[in-house]
Design an enzyme around this catalytic site. Structure first.
Site, PDB file in Angstrom:
ATOM      1  N   SER A  12      -8.046 -14.902  -1.240  1.00 45.10           N
ATOM      2  CA  SER A  12      -8.510 -13.540  -1.451  1.00 45.10           C
ATOM      3  C   SER A  12      -9.963 -13.479  -1.897  1.00 45.10           C
ATOM      4  O   SER A  12     -10.505 -14.450  -2.429  1.00 45.10           O
ATOM      5  CB  SER A  12      -7.616 -12.857  -2.503  1.00 45.10           C
ATOM      6  OG  SER A  12      -8.090 -11.571  -2.810  1.00 45.10           O
TER       7      SER A  12
ATOM      8  N   HIS B  56       0.834  -1.193   0.000  1.00 46.33           N
ATOM      9  CA  HIS B  56       0.000   0.000   0.000  1.00 46.33           C
ATOM     10  C   HIS B  56       0.873   1.249   0.000  1.00 46.33           C
ATOM     11  O   HIS B  56       1.967   1.265   0.590  1.00 46.33           O
ATOM     12  CB  HIS B  56      -0.904  -0.009   1.235  1.00 46.33           C
ATOM     13  CG  HIS B  56      -1.973   1.037   1.216  1.00 46.33           C
ATOM     14  ND1 HIS B  56      -1.855   2.229   1.893  1.00 46.33           N
ATOM     15  CD2 HIS B  56      -3.182   1.072   0.590  1.00 46.33           C
ATOM     16  CE1 HIS B  56      -2.945   2.962   1.697  1.00 46.33           C
ATOM     17  NE2 HIS B  56      -3.761   2.275   0.914  1.00 46.33           N
TER      18      HIS B  56
END
Length: 487
Positions: free
Chosen positions: A405, A202
């Site tokens: 995921s 991120h």
């Protein structure tokens, strides 16, 4: 040197025919025009410079420009009796609510759970709740929610296997603050340490490196998006004389990839880094709360040599405002904390004032759902994510879904209006849908039907082809004409 009397004389000036020295301050006097004149806003197409010529505005990223605003206006003198101002504001808010309802219906690309109901907490919105300072040390400020905050922290401590007397943490204002804090603790423990993070981490991780002036090594990634431990070892060996501070992704931003914590620890050990020479921060913004309920998933636990874990509260949990949870080992926090007499508390947080309402929302949801409730929601999300991926592939659309995921990566839609309508997050030729508890099969079907119909228009001309995603998600997941012919 100019004397005092000369200075006083020099600053004396006439105000309404009187000297400044003769003007008396009257706190009851009302200024005739307290509000400055309205500044004319720039139009969307261009701005007018001082010479009266129109000049094109530079547009960042080509499209993200606000084209409207709700102006703040002064009430009329007789508004107390007419109520026109209240009626105007009510109409603006009603229209805004309708907009929010509409945009929520078409929300797929960002990891927020929009399915929540906190009506029971409305009674607390009339209080200014501020959890400034250390959650575990009472401040002089009495309107706080620390008892709820510590309850939430204890719940996460159980989730991540650390005893109450061995951890320290707090509820942050967002996931980025959790990363900033975790990496800051690592930097304070190892002032000369080098920060290692995969290139798909991120952006807040690299923001932390800039803010703290840390040396940072970007590590390569596999096609799945998880950290490439072979490249990690190369970079570790090149800096073997300095401690390592590592960001481990429990779900990357674009592909939802989960770095294998055990492999990261093994790489450190193989390169000669003893446990007292590295600090691991786990960025679990979204999947940090999902992973514990996924079978065969690598376990994130403080029983392993990690230093901190952060998770967002407004993502999988679902919260009306951004917030998060940050936990670290109590032994580390002394390097960061300091006593603040003004607060009658200790401070080791990033921010000063902290949202005291966020712990109430988190506490309420954790009590309502519990571990079993979250487990059911995780299973629902993974099931719906597989449904979406299979339908995309079935329609001839490139798509990939990592095993651990609920982020489905697929070809970037050709039309930016389509992207904005469904609020998709895009990078290069990829877009993704993050399947959250609020994303139903009906919503996915609606999205898929619109996408298939739109593609029949975008690619009706044989000269216009869908993008190739082989370099992004692997040739086995790419359905572009070239790779479809090969398969």
């Amino acid at each position: 040197m100019v004397g005092t009397s000369a200075v006083i004389e020099s600053i004396s000036s006439a105000v309404n025919g009187k000297d400044v020295a003769d003007v008396r301050f009257d706190p009851t006097v009302v200024v005739a025009e307290p509000v400055p004149a309205v500044v004319k806003s720039d139009n969307v197409d261009g701005v007018v410079n001082g010479g009266g010529e129109e000049k094109k505005r530079e547009i960042v990223l080509g499209r993200n420009i606000h084209t409207s605003s709700f102006s703040v206006t002064e009430p009329d003198a007789d508004d107390d009796s007419t109520g026109d101002k209240e009626a105007y504001m009510a109409s603006v808010l009603a229209r805004y609510r309708k907009t929010l309802t509409d945009r929520t219906m078409y929300h797929l690309g960002y990891p927020y759970n929009l399915d929540f109901d906190y009506g029971a907490l409305t009674q607390l919105q009339h209080f200014s709740i501020n959890n400034l300072g250390d959650p575990f040390i009472e401040s002089n400020y009495g309107v706080h929610s620390r008892q709820f905050e510590v309850g939430v922290l204890d719940w996460f401590a159980r989730l991540w296997d650390i005893e109450k007397d061995q951890y320290w943490g707090y509820i942050t204002n967002c996931g980025t603050e959790g990363n900033l804090h975790g990496i800051l603790v690592g930097r304070e423990v190892f002032p000369e340490g080098i920060l290692y993070a995969s290139k798909e981490s991120h952006y807040s991780v690299f923001k932390a490196a800039r803010m703290y002036r840390m040396e940072c090594e970007k590590v390569g990634t596999l096609l799945t998006g998880e950290i490439d431990c072979a490249d990690f070892k190369v970079k570790l060996l090149a800096n073997k004389d300095k401690p390592a501070i590592i960001n481990v992704n429990i779900g990357t931003t674009v592909k939802g990839a989960v770095d294998d914590l055990d492999l990261v620890i093994k790489a450190l050990e193989d390169c000669g880094f003893s446990h007292d020479r590295f600090y691991i921060h786990c960025d679990g913004a979204l999947f940090g709360l999902m992973m514990p309920f996924v079978k065969r998933a690598p376990k994130v636990t403080f029983k392993k040599p990690i230093g901190s874990v952060s998770v967002s509260g407004h993502k999988f949990v679902g919260c009306p405002m951004p917030c998060g949870v940050q936990l670290t080992r109590l032994e580390h926090i002394n390097a960061l904390s300091s006593n603040v007499e003004y607060l009658a508390s200790r401070d080791a947080t990033i921010m000063g004032s902290r949202n005291g309402h966020a712990p109430l929302f988190l506490w309420y949801t954790l009590n309502r759902k519990g571990y079993k409730g979250f487990q059911k929601e995780v299973q629902k999300c993974l099931r719906n994510a597989h449904y979406l991926k299979d339908r995309l592939i079935g329609a001839g659309i490139s798509a990939m879904l990592n095993e651990l995921s609920s982020t489905v990566v697929f070809e970037r839609p050709k039309d930016e209006e389509f992207v904005r309508k469904w609020q998709l997050a895009c990078e290069r030729n990829m877009a993704h849908v993050v399947v959250m508890p609020s994303v139903t099969v009906d919503k996915l079907d609606h999205f898929l039907d619109e996408l298939v119909e739109a593609r029949s228009i975008w690619y009706k001309d044989d000269n216009v082809k869908p993008p190739c995603l082989a370099s992004d998600i692997g040739s086995q997941n790419c359905c572009c004409p070239q790779h479809r012919a090969i398969s």
